[in-house]
Design an enzyme around this catalytic site. Sequence first.
Site, PDB file in Angstrom:
ATOM      1  N   ASN A 161       0.904  -1.159   0.000  1.00  0.00           N
ATOM      2  CA  ASN A 161       0.000   0.000   0.000  1.00  0.00           C
ATOM      3  C   ASN A 161       0.938   1.203   0.000  1.00  0.00           C
ATOM      4  O   ASN A 161       1.270   1.764   1.033  1.00  0.00           O
ATOM      5  CB  ASN A 161      -0.889   0.006   1.252  1.00  0.00           C
ATOM      6  CG  ASN A 161      -1.892  -1.131   1.225  1.00  0.00           C
ATOM      7  OD1 ASN A 161      -2.398  -1.506   0.163  1.00  0.00           O
ATOM      8  ND2 ASN A 161      -2.185  -1.706   2.379  1.00  0.00           N
ATOM      9  N   LYS A 238       0.719  -3.410  -6.051  1.00  0.00           N
ATOM     10  CA  LYS A 238      -0.634  -3.813  -5.655  1.00  0.00           C
ATOM     11  C   LYS A 238      -1.552  -2.833  -6.369  1.00  0.00           C
ATOM     12  O   LYS A 238      -1.556  -1.644  -6.067  1.00  0.00           O
ATOM     13  CB  LYS A 238      -0.769  -3.698  -4.140  1.00  0.00           C
ATOM     14  CG  LYS A 238      -2.181  -3.886  -3.603  1.00  0.00           C
ATOM     15  CD  LYS A 238      -2.173  -3.904  -2.070  1.00  0.00           C
ATOM     16  CE  LYS A 238      -3.564  -4.012  -1.473  1.00  0.00           C
ATOM     17  NZ  LYS A 238      -3.529  -4.087   0.008  1.00  0.00           N
ATOM     18  N   GLU A 242      -8.127  -3.419  -2.719  1.00  0.00           N
ATOM     19  CA  GLU A 242      -8.299  -2.748  -1.426  1.00  0.00           C
ATOM     20  C   GLU A 242      -8.051  -1.237  -1.526  1.00  0.00           C
ATOM     21  O   GLU A 242      -7.329  -0.651  -0.718  1.00  0.00           O
ATOM     22  CB  GLU A 242      -7.395  -3.390  -0.367  1.00  0.00           C
ATOM     23  CG  GLU A 242      -7.744  -4.846  -0.106  1.00  0.00           C
ATOM     24  CD  GLU A 242      -6.970  -5.491   1.035  1.00  0.00           C
ATOM     25  OE1 GLU A 242      -5.830  -5.088   1.289  1.00  0.00           O
ATOM     26  OE2 GLU A 242      -7.528  -6.404   1.673  1.00  0.00           O
ATOM     27  N   ARG A 275       1.018  -8.100  -8.161  1.00  0.00           N
ATOM     28  CA  ARG A 275       0.314  -8.997  -7.231  1.00  0.00           C
ATOM     29  C   ARG A 275      -1.066  -9.406  -7.760  1.00  0.00           C
ATOM     30  O   ARG A 275      -1.761  -8.611  -8.389  1.00  0.00           O
ATOM     31  CB  ARG A 275       0.150  -8.327  -5.864  1.00  0.00           C
ATOM     32  CG  ARG A 275       1.486  -8.062  -5.208  1.00  0.00           C
ATOM     33  CD  ARG A 275       1.320  -7.316  -3.906  1.00  0.00           C
ATOM     34  NE  ARG A 275       1.072  -8.157  -2.762  1.00  0.00           N
ATOM     35  CZ  ARG A 275       0.101  -7.964  -1.876  1.00  0.00           C
ATOM     36  NH1 ARG A 275      -0.775  -6.998  -2.031  1.00  0.00           N
ATOM     37  NH2 ARG A 275      -0.012  -8.749  -0.832  1.00  0.00           N
ATOM     38  N   ARG A 288     -15.000 -14.573  -2.871  1.00  0.00           N
ATOM     39  CA  ARG A 288     -13.701 -13.882  -2.859  1.00  0.00           C
ATOM     40  C   ARG A 288     -12.545 -14.794  -3.279  1.00  0.00           C
ATOM     41  O   ARG A 288     -11.609 -14.347  -3.943  1.00  0.00           O
ATOM     42  CB  ARG A 288     -13.457 -13.304  -1.452  1.00  0.00           C
ATOM     43  CG  ARG A 288     -12.112 -12.660  -1.310  1.00  0.00           C
ATOM     44  CD  ARG A 288     -11.981 -11.879  -0.016  1.00  0.00           C
ATOM     45  NE  ARG A 288     -10.578 -11.737   0.361  1.00  0.00           N
ATOM     46  CZ  ARG A 288     -10.155 -11.188   1.475  1.00  0.00           C
ATOM     47  NH1 ARG A 288     -11.017 -10.710   2.358  1.00  0.00           N
ATOM     48  NH2 ARG A 288      -8.874 -11.103   1.747  1.00  0.00           N
ATOM     49  N   LYS A 312      -0.392 -14.969  -3.252  1.00  0.00           N
ATOM     50  CA  LYS A 312      -0.331 -15.573  -1.922  1.00  0.00           C
ATOM     51  C   LYS A 312      -0.502 -17.088  -2.036  1.00  0.00           C
ATOM     52  O   LYS A 312      -1.142 -17.565  -2.976  1.00  0.00           O
ATOM     53  CB  LYS A 312      -1.424 -14.993  -1.025  1.00  0.00           C
ATOM     54  CG  LYS A 312      -1.226 -13.500  -0.776  1.00  0.00           C
ATOM     55  CD  LYS A 312      -2.238 -12.918   0.199  1.00  0.00           C
ATOM     56  CE  LYS A 312      -1.985 -11.417   0.353  1.00  0.00           C
ATOM     57  NZ  LYS A 312      -2.853 -10.755   1.334  1.00  0.00           N
ATOM     58  N   ASP A 317      -6.489 -15.291   2.206  1.00  0.00           N
ATOM     59  CA  ASP A 317      -5.605 -14.291   2.789  1.00  0.00           C
ATOM     60  C   ASP A 317      -4.810 -14.818   3.978  1.00  0.00           C
ATOM     61  O   ASP A 317      -5.099 -14.447   5.118  1.00  0.00           O
ATOM     62  CB  ASP A 317      -6.430 -13.072   3.229  1.00  0.00           C
ATOM     63  CG  ASP A 317      -5.549 -11.921   3.657  1.00  0.00           C
ATOM     64  OD1 ASP A 317      -4.349 -11.962   3.366  1.00  0.00           O
ATOM     65  OD2 ASP A 317      -6.072 -10.982   4.288  1.00  0.00           O
ATOM     66  N   GLU A 339       3.876 -15.674  -2.681  1.00  0.00           N
ATOM     67  CA  GLU A 339       4.060 -14.720  -1.584  1.00  0.00           C
ATOM     68  C   GLU A 339       3.648 -15.434  -0.301  1.00  0.00           C
ATOM     69  O   GLU A 339       2.491 -15.825  -0.147  1.00  0.00           O
ATOM     70  CB  GLU A 339       3.190 -13.483  -1.837  1.00  0.00           C
ATOM     71  CG  GLU A 339       3.280 -12.433  -0.742  1.00  0.00           C
ATOM     72  CD  GLU A 339       2.418 -11.198  -1.050  1.00  0.00           C
ATOM     73  OE1 GLU A 339       2.545 -10.607  -2.137  1.00  0.00           O
ATOM     74  OE2 GLU A 339       1.587 -10.846  -0.182  1.00  0.00           O
ATOM     75  N   GLU A 345       0.131 -12.416  10.771  1.00  0.00           N
ATOM     76  CA  GLU A 345      -1.094 -11.611  10.856  1.00  0.00           C
ATOM     77  C   GLU A 345      -2.263 -12.392  11.455  1.00  0.00           C
ATOM     78  O   GLU A 345      -2.991 -11.884  12.308  1.00  0.00           O
ATOM     79  CB  GLU A 345      -1.466 -11.096   9.460  1.00  0.00           C
ATOM     80  CG  GLU A 345      -2.763 -10.309   9.435  1.00  0.00           C
ATOM     81  CD  GLU A 345      -3.115  -9.780   8.038  1.00  0.00           C
ATOM     82  OE1 GLU A 345      -2.319  -9.943   7.106  1.00  0.00           O
ATOM     83  OE2 GLU A 345      -4.205  -9.201   7.911  1.00  0.00           O
TER      84      GLU A 345
HETATM   85  O1  GCW Z   1      -3.822  -9.614   4.480  1.00  0.00           O
HETATM   86  C1  GCW Z   1      -4.353  -8.424   4.011  1.00  0.00           C
HETATM   87  C2  GCW Z   1      -3.936  -7.480   5.062  1.00  0.00           C
HETATM   88  C3  GCW Z   1      -3.649  -6.085   4.557  1.00  0.00           C
HETATM   89  C4  GCW Z   1      -2.676  -6.212   3.393  1.00  0.00           C
HETATM   90  C5  GCW Z   1      -3.357  -7.000   2.291  1.00  0.00           C
HETATM   91  C6  GCW Z   1      -2.442  -7.237   1.105  1.00  0.00           C
HETATM   92  C7  GCW Z   1      -0.882  -4.772   2.762  1.00  0.00           C
HETATM   93  O2  GCW Z   1      -4.929  -7.464   6.068  1.00  0.00           O
HETATM   94  O3  GCW Z   1      -3.098  -5.371   5.621  1.00  0.00           O
HETATM   95  O4  GCW Z   1      -2.248  -4.956   2.919  1.00  0.00           O
HETATM   96  O5  GCW Z   1      -3.728  -8.255   2.767  1.00  0.00           O
HETATM   97  O6  GCW Z   1      -1.823  -8.291   1.070  1.00  0.00           O
HETATM   98  O7  GCW Z   1      -2.357  -6.390   0.231  1.00  0.00           O
END
Ligand code: GCW
Length: 620
Positions: A161, A238, A242, A275, A288, A312, A317, A339, A345
């Site tokens: 971000n 990114k 979001e 990404r 999602r 990812k 997530d 990733e 987290e």
């Molecule tokens: O896992 C989520 C997180 C965000 C993160 C986002 C991402 C950097 O809660 O904090 O932002 O993924 O991977 O872009």
Amino acid sequence: MSKRKVLSYLFIFSLSLMTWAEDGSKLWLRSPMPTNITLRIDSTMPNDDGYRISGRTVTARTQMGLLYGKYALLRGEQGESHPFYKLRILNHWDNLDGTIERGYAGNSIFWGILNSEFLIHNNSHSKNNIQLSTTNHQLLQHYAEACASIGINGTVLNNVNASPKILTSPYINKVKEIAGILRPWGIRVYLSVNFGSPKALGELKTADPMNPQVRKWWKKKVREIYKMIPDFGGFLVKANSEGQPGPFDYGRSHADGANMLADALEPYGGIVMWRSFVYGAKHQGEDRVKQAVSEFAELDGQFRDNVILQSKNGPLDFQPREPYAPIFDQMKHTAQMAELQITQEYLGQSKHLVYLAPMWQEFFSFVEPTRLVGIAGVANIGLDTNWCGHHFSQANWYAFGRLAWNPTLTSEQIAKEWLNQTFGSIHNSQFIFHNDTSLKLASMMLRSREACVDYMMPLGLHHIFKFDHHMGPEPDGFKADYPIEWCPVYYHRANKDSIGIDRSNTGTNATSQYREPYRSLYDNIETCPDEYLLWFHRVPWTYRLKSGLTLWEELQKHYNHGVNEADDFINIWQQAKPYIDEQRWQEVEDLLRFQQQDARNWRDVCLKYFGQIQSNRIKP
Ligand code: GCW
């Protein structure tokens, strides 16, 4: 036979880490280095940074190979080893104000107060020589050495971000300085960039990737960066995710956006890591976990050669357990990177001992390592004295590097190496403490991820974490003004009869994105592995699992097992007390007690809530 250059010399171990041993900041880096190591360059070796160790002689084709070999020798390695991936990169989600998104070990080691103070005092953003303090130089050298010792060779210095300011000259100057500190350790720097930068910085009216001015802007910016940092690695992006800007804002595709940046970087050998973590944009409303494939599959084959799609490991997530992300099956003509999230987290942050290597190995058992060109790990590093908040979280940084070098290493081997180097006696580089204790510690690490899954998300029950910090359970979580994909109730959908999302062909059909045999295996409730049951299926409370127990009984069993494991970790740690220095022992002990309480809390909150739902005492 080509000529061998022999660089034999006495290696004097003078790194300042030796002095760090007692204050809790020690990493796995051991001291003292054996006193005489012979180093040889051999240009007939394969063309990479691998090494060969025989006795105390390290042979490599490159200087970096020699450096890697020295650390391998310290781990007790013998024989030949070559890096599996060329790209072994940490991603720091560090903001320019020094905070870290999802960071649990203090502020950024790169950015922050020193830097902003300088800007304030100098009252200008155009000053070119922001100095890192001496302390920071030293700290970054320690960081770099730790990374190099496990083969990490790249680092993204700022959050995905991304603030557009990173591309202004004071920051590029600072990046140059950081690059200078990391370079001797074989670590290249990369930056996350904000796709809207030309516009956000007020230099153009648009960031449309097809606009010639915009393309020119990026070319000029890239030239400016390479002039300062000739070995700059490239960009991480990114986009349209979001709330971040991206090519969709101008009716363009991810390929249009990524290729524009790739064209700017190509003359210098730079790469774009684009990404695939997207949802809520083009396919708003779709399950999602399906949206990445929906957005990217049609673009397969359209990306430039220096674009790598970074995804990812799981499709949602970073949950404690996810099935692998099917995008790895779907993109056949696009270079891909995985990733992984080192920062925990959703796994107790820096308060739970959870060793992540088993989770990453699980991923590699589904996604052939050869399908990928590199690995990225979201770092768990901050200014905390012990670097990662929890001493055992260092093991995850360590394991990431080791697996990026060699994804076929076992979790057990990595755990033992790390324990040995972290807690071993400096007089004995080969074995740690009492044999039995060390084995128990390794077993605690190896069991810890499954324990976490058991007390946080048994049987595939996912994303029931508290808003927005993701620490602790909130099974009733719902907020009308939040995207529904952030709400726990969206994921478990529990009512008095059933729980889980139907992602089979009778539901969202997410299973159809998988290759066989997984597509059929996951699609059928009878063959779906228990660990993914509630991920892929909506299951009646009374449904009998392979064990013969009902779903409700089985859930209780898992929650209890997770709690029992957390209890046992405390027993094991008690036994390790005589072998570990007081400070680190006590710090870990305190956190294990917290983890024990938190595991209980997860179990009690979830069982109470779901118990009430199924007995119809509360409505979701
Ligand atoms: O896992 C989520 C997180 C965000 C993160 C986002 C991402 C950097 O809660 O904090 O932002 O993924 O991977 O872009």
